[in-house]
Enzyme design. Structure first.
Site, PDB file in Angstrom:
ATOM      1  N   SER A  11      -9.934  -1.708  -2.136  1.00  0.00           N
ATOM      2  CA  SER A  11      -9.590  -0.907  -2.657  1.00  0.00           C
ATOM      3  C   SER A  11      -8.751  -1.693  -3.625  1.00  0.00           C
ATOM      4  CB  SER A  11      -9.337   0.054  -2.289  1.00  0.00           C
ATOM      5  OG  SER A  11     -11.236   0.998  -2.145  1.00  0.00           O
ATOM      6  N   ARG A  34      -0.962   3.049  -1.876  1.00  0.00           N
ATOM      7  CA  ARG A  34      -1.636   4.149  -1.102  1.00  0.00           C
ATOM      8  C   ARG A  34      -1.876   5.474  -1.646  1.00  0.00           C
ATOM      9  NH1 ARG A  34      -4.214   4.497   3.884  1.00  0.00           N
ATOM     10  NH2 ARG A  34      -4.041   2.712   5.037  1.00  0.00           N
ATOM     11  N   HIS A  37      -4.432   4.698  -4.772  1.00  0.00           N
ATOM     12  CA  HIS A  37      -5.790   4.788  -3.873  1.00  0.00           C
ATOM     13  C   HIS A  37      -5.832   6.481  -4.200  1.00  0.00           C
ATOM     14  CE1 HIS A  37      -8.191   4.444  -0.173  1.00  0.00           C
ATOM     15  NE2 HIS A  37      -9.185   3.631  -0.853  1.00  0.00           N
TER      16      HIS A  37
END
Length: 207
Positions: A11, A34, A37
């Site tokens: 990812s 993050r 994500h």
């Protein structure tokens, strides 16, 4: 089939490939990555903002064992337990405290507002993470402006349509390090993602 850790790494690889060049530094980029994500939203790269070297200051505070305060249990539940334990960092959330419910009724305030006021009184300087309630962020901003507390970092990511943008603007005006997502976006998952990125960097991990 990819293993869980491999899924995260893949990812991140896709995010980095699609984002391309950016201006975030070595402490900021893991936080932004993050956040993207967690939300599945590449557009957030244009919305994340750091003030006063916030990412670096957050990592430093966690390495010093500064406690974490969250506005709601959902944020607290997502905080990376192994990294927090490795650093000896305490975690506090007062949203369900009986005295908070009583104060909210008496003052006709939200529980989030009263919980944050209690956190300021009981915990003091900390890394404050707001991922849900703008009223909690307002309470924290008021306390900072009144000289009641000096947070080591504020992760200001409430979500929604009422007072969200205004509460973030108040946070950004403070003379303390702030990480925020501009506009109406944010939420528990996004705030927790930012917090976990800092915890992992503080324990010398980046993924």
């Amino acid at each position: 089939m990819l293993k869980p850790h491999e899924i995260v790494l893949e990812s991140f690889r896709i995010i980095e490939s699609e984002v391309g060049e950016h201006t975030f530094d070595a402490h900021e980029w893991p936080v932004v990555r993050r956040i993207i994500h967690a939300a599945g939203d590449l557009d957030l790269i244009h919305a994340v903002s750091f003030t006063r070297d916030a990412a670096c200051e957050g990592v430093r505070a966690l390495q010093e064992g500064v406690p974490i305060v969250t506005d709601v249990n959902m944020v607290a539940a997502g905080v990376h337990k192994p990294a927090r334990a490795a650093l000896g960092v305490d975690l506090h959330c007062f949203i369900d405290a009986p005295e908070v419910a009583q104060s909210a009724r008496e003052q006709e305030r939200t529980r989030s507002y009263c919980a944050m006021r209690k956190a300021v009184h009981d915990i003091g300087s900390a890394v404050y993470v707001v991922g849900n309630a703008p009223t909690a962020l307002f309470a924290l901003c008021e306390s900072v402006s009144q000289g009641r507390v000096s947070p080591r970092l504020i992760i200001a990511m409430p979500v929604g349509f009422v007072s969200v943008v205004e509460s973030k603007a108040q946070a950004l005006a403070l003379e303390v390090p702030v990480i925020t997502v501009h506009g109406r976006k944010g939420g528990s998952a996004v705030a927790t993602a930012a917090m976990n990125a800092l915890l992992l960097m503080a324990t010398d991990q980046t993924s």
